[in-house]
Design an enzyme around this catalytic site. Structure first.
Site, short mmCIF file in Angstrom:
data_model
loop_
_atom_site.label_atom_id
_atom_site.label_comp_id
_atom_site.label_asym_id
_atom_site.label_seq_id
_atom_site.Cartn_x
_atom_site.Cartn_y
_atom_site.Cartn_z
N CYS A 117 -35.40 0.44 11.93
CA CYS A 117 -34.24 0.99 12.67
C CYS A 117 -34.64 2.30 13.34
O CYS A 117 -34.29 2.58 14.48
CB CYS A 117 -33.08 1.27 11.72
SG CYS A 117 -32.68 -0.05 10.58
N ARG A 124 -22.09 -5.06 12.69
CA ARG A 124 -22.99 -4.46 13.67
C ARG A 124 -24.42 -4.36 13.13
O ARG A 124 -25.38 -4.62 13.85
CB ARG A 124 -22.45 -3.07 14.07
CG ARG A 124 -23.22 -2.42 15.19
CD ARG A 124 -23.06 -3.20 16.48
NE ARG A 124 -24.00 -2.76 17.51
CZ ARG A 124 -25.26 -3.15 17.58
NH1 ARG A 124 -25.74 -4.00 16.68
NH2 ARG A 124 -26.04 -2.73 18.55
N CYS A 143 -28.14 -6.08 14.54
CA CYS A 143 -29.44 -5.46 14.76
C CYS A 143 -30.51 -6.19 13.96
O CYS A 143 -31.60 -6.42 14.46
CB CYS A 143 -29.40 -3.98 14.36
SG CYS A 143 -29.30 -2.86 15.77
N CYS A 155 -36.33 2.73 16.94
CA CYS A 155 -35.46 2.80 18.12
C CYS A 155 -34.51 3.99 18.02
O CYS A 155 -34.40 4.78 18.96
CB CYS A 155 -34.63 1.52 18.27
SG CYS A 155 -35.56 0.15 18.95
N HIS A 156 -33.79 4.12 16.91
CA HIS A 156 -32.63 5.01 16.88
C HIS A 156 -32.96 6.46 16.54
O HIS A 156 -32.16 7.34 16.79
CB HIS A 156 -31.57 4.45 15.93
CG HIS A 156 -31.07 3.11 16.36
ND1 HIS A 156 -30.32 2.94 17.49
CD2 HIS A 156 -31.24 1.87 15.83
CE1 HIS A 156 -30.03 1.64 17.64
NE2 HIS A 156 -30.58 0.98 16.65
N CYS A 208 0.85 -1.20 0.00
CA CYS A 208 0.00 0.00 0.00
C CYS A 208 0.89 1.25 0.00
O CYS A 208 0.62 2.22 -0.70
CB CYS A 208 -0.89 0.03 1.23
SG CYS A 208 -1.85 -1.45 1.53
N CYS A 268 -8.25 -2.16 -4.40
CA CYS A 268 -6.82 -1.88 -4.54
C CYS A 268 -6.03 -3.18 -4.58
O CYS A 268 -5.09 -3.32 -5.34
CB CYS A 268 -6.33 -1.03 -3.36
SG CYS A 268 -5.90 0.66 -3.81
N CYS A 277 2.36 3.00 -3.28
CA CYS A 277 1.55 4.00 -3.99
C CYS A 277 1.17 5.17 -3.09
O CYS A 277 1.26 6.33 -3.48
CB CYS A 277 0.27 3.38 -4.54
SG CYS A 277 0.53 2.24 -5.90
N HIS A 278 0.72 4.86 -1.87
CA HIS A 278 0.11 5.89 -1.01
C HIS A 278 1.09 6.50 -0.02
O HIS A 278 0.71 7.37 0.76
CB HIS A 278 -1.07 5.30 -0.23
CG HIS A 278 -2.18 4.77 -1.10
ND1 HIS A 278 -3.03 5.58 -1.81
CD2 HIS A 278 -2.59 3.50 -1.36
CE1 HIS A 278 -3.92 4.83 -2.48
NE2 HIS A 278 -3.66 3.57 -2.22
#
Lengths: 262, 107
Positions: free
Chosen positions: A178, A219, A223, A181-182, A77, A115, A80-81
């Protein structure tokens, strides 16, 4: 087994709580809070100190991978970066981002794998593998403190709208969205745990329940399982759209990667 | 991949000062009680012992058990008496061994 019981109780409680409140709109900008603000002092201290934050172990692994040559191209990586501290500053805060190559948004993990296949000519890392999470955590760490700023333009808007539709759509055997609740009940609690606003400010996170780092998609699937809804596979376009909407919803909030969450 | 450790020891301290030492090491701490996808038990793989020495003198020792979290974090205090090296070692199942040293200057 132990991990499953509370989930079952939480979703049952969610059904009761959410049924009794009328739906309200999106959270006003001034009232948005990171999950950090819902945590206790011990968990906050763990996130705040780099030598106590287990997510930093992943950052160190990612830094080693950043410098390691891989694939038929024999490139790292860094080739290039170069120095990620400058080249990757603020990058994770802009993901998911629109990719003309696939004509839709891709998340940070998918961009890393693009990449890998295109530039390094190496095999892509599997989703949720240690290597992919380490690199994503390392890249994410370079944006700590930077404001979340996903693109909101003609390319991304249809996908943000898709994500919003998924966020507000009732689903699963519990028939909950979702947002119920949120958006509507984030100041409340479920089975003793605070309901947060679902602001994805610190991914990949070190989640104490997981005993490891994990992605936002992991995550989200948690839910969805809690709603007893069908979870799309990791990397599925529906999940990327939902990620994009959540990042757009958290626009301007500072990145915390690697965050610690209970 | 070898284990990664994060150590937090103040680089400088006054003689007689109580200093906090914090250590975090990457380890899965597999309990030995979990089955894998085929139902076979995953063998136990934990760190069993943590020792900290200050210029060769043991100042802290802890036994670890299967119920401890992955990536165990240990925090304790000692008294800074002299300049030198604080060394931490972790030993465990499958010949696991890791060690880290940090220098401290006492004025």
């Amino acid at each position: 087994m132990i991990a499953w019981m509370p989930v079952w109780r939480i979703v049952a409680a969610a059904a009761i709580v959410c049924a009794t409140y009328p739906a309200i709109a999106e959270i006003p900008m001034s009232e948005r809070k990171s999950g950090y603000e819902f945590m206790g002092p011990d968990s906050r201290a763990m996130q705040d100190e780099d030598t106590a934050n287990p997510g930093m172990l992943s950052v160190l692994d990612g830094e080693a991978l950043w410098k390691r040559k891989a694939g038929a191209a024999g490139k790292s990586c860094a080739d290039c970066h170069s120095d990620a501290r400058t080249s990757m500053k603020g990058v994770a805060a802009r993901y998911p981002a629109f990719s003309p190559a696939v004509n839709r948004p891709v998340n940070l993990e998918q961009r890393i794998n693009m990449c890998r296949t295109d530039r390094q000519q190496a095999k892509p890392f599997p989703y949720e593998s240690k290597d992919l999470l380490s690199l994503a955590t390392f890249v994410g760490r370079q944006s700590r403190g930077q404001p979340i700023s996903v693109a909101d333009d003609e390319n991304t808007r249809p996908f943000i709208d898709n994500g919003r539709a998924a966020f507000t759509r009732r689903q699963g055997q519990l028939n909950l969205s979702c947002a119920q609740c949120h958006d509507d009940n984030w100041s409340g609690r479920l089975a003793g745990s605070p309901i947060t606003q679902a602001q994805p400010t610190g991914y990949p996170i070190y989640r104490l329940e997981w005993q490891s780092v994990g992605s936002l998609q992991r995550r989200l699937r948690n839910c969805l399982t809690g709603l007893r809804a069908e979870s799309p596979a990791l990397g599925a376009p529906q999940l990327v759209d939902l990620e994009l909407y959540l990042m757009w919803r958290a626009r301007g909030m500072p990145m915390e990667t690697p965050a610690v969450r209970p | 991949m070898t284990a990664r450790a994060l150590i937090n020891v103040p680089p400088k301290a006054k003689r007689g000062e109580i200093i906090g030492i914090k250590s975090l090491i990457s380890h899965e701490m597999e309990t030995g009680f979990r089955p894998d996808a085929t139902g076979q038990p995953i063998p136990r793989n934990i760190i069993k012992e943590f020792v900290c020495t200050y210029n060769g003198v043991e100042v802290f020792r802890a036994e670890f058990f299967p119920a401890m979290s992955a990536n165990p974090f240990v925090s304790f205090t000692t008294v800074a008496n002299e300049s030198g090296t604080i060394t931490m070692t972790w030993t465990g199942d499958n010949g696991f061994f890791a060690t880290e040293s940090v220098a401290i200057t006492v004025e």
